[in-house]
Design an enzyme around this catalytic site. Sequence first.
Site, mmCIF file in Angstrom:
data_model
loop_
_atom_site.group_PDB
_atom_site.id
_atom_site.type_symbol
_atom_site.label_atom_id
_atom_site.label_comp_id
_atom_site.label_asym_id
_atom_site.label_seq_id
_atom_site.Cartn_x
_atom_site.Cartn_y
_atom_site.Cartn_z
ATOM 1 C CG ASP A 184 5.549 -5.028 5.985
ATOM 2 O OD1 ASP A 184 5.014 -4.213 5.388
ATOM 3 O OD2 ASP A 184 4.913 -5.971 6.526
ATOM 4 C CG ASP A 235 5.508 -7.132 15.964
ATOM 5 O OD1 ASP A 235 5.151 -5.989 15.780
ATOM 6 O OD2 ASP A 235 5.288 -8.108 16.112
ATOM 7 C CB VAL A 236 6.235 -1.121 14.540
ATOM 8 C CG1 VAL A 236 6.912 -1.025 13.189
ATOM 9 C CG2 VAL A 236 4.886 -1.343 14.624
ATOM 10 C CG ASN A 293 2.763 3.367 5.776
ATOM 11 O OD1 ASN A 293 1.972 3.863 5.430
ATOM 12 N ND2 ASN A 293 3.077 1.872 5.633
ATOM 13 C CE1 TYR A 319 -6.475 2.628 11.518
ATOM 14 C CE2 TYR A 319 -8.397 3.820 10.581
ATOM 15 C CZ TYR A 319 -7.182 3.308 10.518
ATOM 16 O OH TYR A 319 -6.282 3.615 9.679
ATOM 17 N N GLY A 334 0.833 -1.299 0.028
ATOM 18 C CA GLY A 334 0.183 0.093 0.095
ATOM 19 C C GLY A 334 0.741 1.368 0.186
ATOM 20 C CE LYS A 367 -3.877 4.974 11.869
ATOM 21 N NZ LYS A 367 -2.437 4.845 11.366
HETATM 22 N N1 LIG Z 1 -6.050 2.276 3.330
HETATM 23 C C1 LIG Z 1 -6.681 3.355 3.855
HETATM 24 O O1 LIG Z 1 -8.066 3.447 3.615
HETATM 25 C C2 LIG Z 1 -5.891 4.244 5.188
HETATM 26 C C3 LIG Z 1 -6.475 5.704 5.272
HETATM 27 C C4 LIG Z 1 -6.069 6.405 6.137
HETATM 28 C C5 LIG Z 1 -4.937 5.719 7.051
HETATM 29 N N2 LIG Z 1 -4.304 4.643 6.751
HETATM 30 C C6 LIG Z 1 -3.110 4.253 7.454
HETATM 31 O O2 LIG Z 1 -1.976 4.261 6.819
HETATM 32 C C7 LIG Z 1 -1.102 3.258 6.822
HETATM 33 C C8 LIG Z 1 -0.813 2.428 5.591
HETATM 34 O O3 LIG Z 1 -2.126 1.645 5.389
HETATM 35 P P1 LIG Z 1 -2.280 1.019 3.894
HETATM 36 O O4 LIG Z 1 -3.568 1.079 3.393
HETATM 37 O O5 LIG Z 1 -1.001 0.915 3.173
HETATM 38 O O6 LIG Z 1 -2.018 -0.680 4.466
HETATM 39 P P2 LIG Z 1 -1.739 -1.916 4.046
HETATM 40 O O7 LIG Z 1 -2.326 -3.069 4.831
HETATM 41 O O8 LIG Z 1 -1.953 -2.187 2.373
HETATM 42 O O9 LIG Z 1 -0.185 -1.966 4.449
HETATM 43 C C9 LIG Z 1 0.317 -2.141 5.811
HETATM 44 C C10 LIG Z 1 1.699 -2.619 5.960
HETATM 45 O O10 LIG Z 1 1.894 -2.483 7.314
HETATM 46 C C11 LIG Z 1 2.692 -3.994 7.716
HETATM 47 N N3 LIG Z 1 2.434 -4.165 9.172
HETATM 48 C C12 LIG Z 1 1.121 -4.468 10.088
HETATM 49 N N4 LIG Z 1 1.566 -4.658 11.074
HETATM 50 C C13 LIG Z 1 2.970 -4.550 11.293
HETATM 51 C C14 LIG Z 1 3.883 -4.469 12.512
HETATM 52 N N5 LIG Z 1 3.369 -4.876 13.826
HETATM 53 N N6 LIG Z 1 5.120 -4.290 12.332
HETATM 54 C C15 LIG Z 1 5.632 -3.843 10.905
HETATM 55 N N7 LIG Z 1 4.769 -3.588 9.932
HETATM 56 C C16 LIG Z 1 3.519 -4.070 10.134
HETATM 57 C C17 LIG Z 1 1.913 -5.119 7.063
HETATM 58 O O11 LIG Z 1 2.462 -6.127 7.084
HETATM 59 C C18 LIG Z 1 1.493 -4.094 5.594
HETATM 60 O O12 LIG Z 1 2.409 -4.464 4.791
HETATM 61 C C19 LIG Z 1 -1.601 2.723 8.080
HETATM 62 O O13 LIG Z 1 -1.095 3.329 9.234
HETATM 63 C C20 LIG Z 1 -3.240 2.739 8.005
HETATM 64 O O14 LIG Z 1 -3.841 2.824 9.348
HETATM 65 C C21 LIG Z 1 -5.095 3.684 5.550
#
Ligand SMILES: NC(=O)c1ccc[n+]([C@@H]2O[C@H](COP(=O)([O-])OP(=O)(O)OC[C@H]3O[C@@H](n4cnc5c(N)ncnc54)[C@H](O)[C@@H]3O)[C@@H](O)[C@H]2O)c1
Length: 258
Positions: free
Chosen positions: A38, A61-62, A88, A154, A18, A158
Amino acid sequence: MTGKLDGKVAIVTGAGSGMGRAIAHRYAAEGANVIVADLNADAARSVADEIGESAIPVPVDVRNQSQVQAMVDAAVSAFGGLDILVNNAGVGKIIPFLDTTEADWNFMFDVNCKGLLWCSQAAARVMIDQGRGGKIVNLASQAGRRGEALVLAYCASKACVISMNQSIALALAPHRINVNAIAPGSVDTPFWDEVARQFAHLLNMEIGEPKRTFTKSIPLGRIEQPEDVAGAAVFLASADSDYITQQCLNVDGGNWPG
Ligand SMILES: NC(=O)c1ccc[n+]([C@@H]2O[C@H](COP(=O)([O-])OP(=O)(O)OC[C@H]3O[C@@H](n4cnc5c(N)ncnc54)[C@H](O)[C@@H]3O)[C@@H](O)[C@H]2O)c1
């Protein structure tokens, strides 16, 4: 051609998918060396392979402080320092208020908030010692701007990110480390696919309906793409934003009025 991040070293967490993936690609295109971090080691490796020699995959793992320290150490030993951290990595789940469990609450707060704290502390220690400033970019969300009946934990996590962004910015301002957040709307990633599926299930909708309904409410008239966020992430990591800190920038197609 010179890039906006030439010679900089960046860590992007959650970069296996993403928005993190899109940001890692843009940072490398702007001249940065990038740690693609990741939880999913295979995804991190495959994104680093796509980028090429300026990227290194690091499984992390963060939530785990010693793994986070190892991630920061990997940046310093591979690329000689650290200039940019993008917090992220994030997780979300759609659960009605009355059904929200302690496990749900801990899952979202542990990754979205506690993980952000550990990563920011470990990165800031290196940036402070280097004495050349730095940039931290936090992924918040429109969900942190308002409550939603089906999204309590959630949204709260945030809102916590937006608050932590302010406190960390104030703590690091004396060290010329800028700390800013991005609040996207609903971005077309695997995360939003899963969230939309959970909404459809709870609201008894056809699977594609939540996305169609939400897209109609966006003033710019289309669903947000990961690349829409990457430009803002470059700006907040570059010298162009040197006098900006503690802010949370909406990148949401005009969805949020304020
Ligand atoms: N997609 C949306 O609509 C949206 C909107 C607003 C904010 N966000 C935020 O943006 C960020 C990225 O979202 P995205 O949509 O690209 O998500 P995604 O699920 O496509 O990617 C998130 C990545 O984070 C990794 N991850 C999860 N837990 C983890 C951990 N404990 N340690 C390390 N890595 C970990 C996952 O393996 C994944 O590759 C997130 O913080 C999400 O909350 C997403």
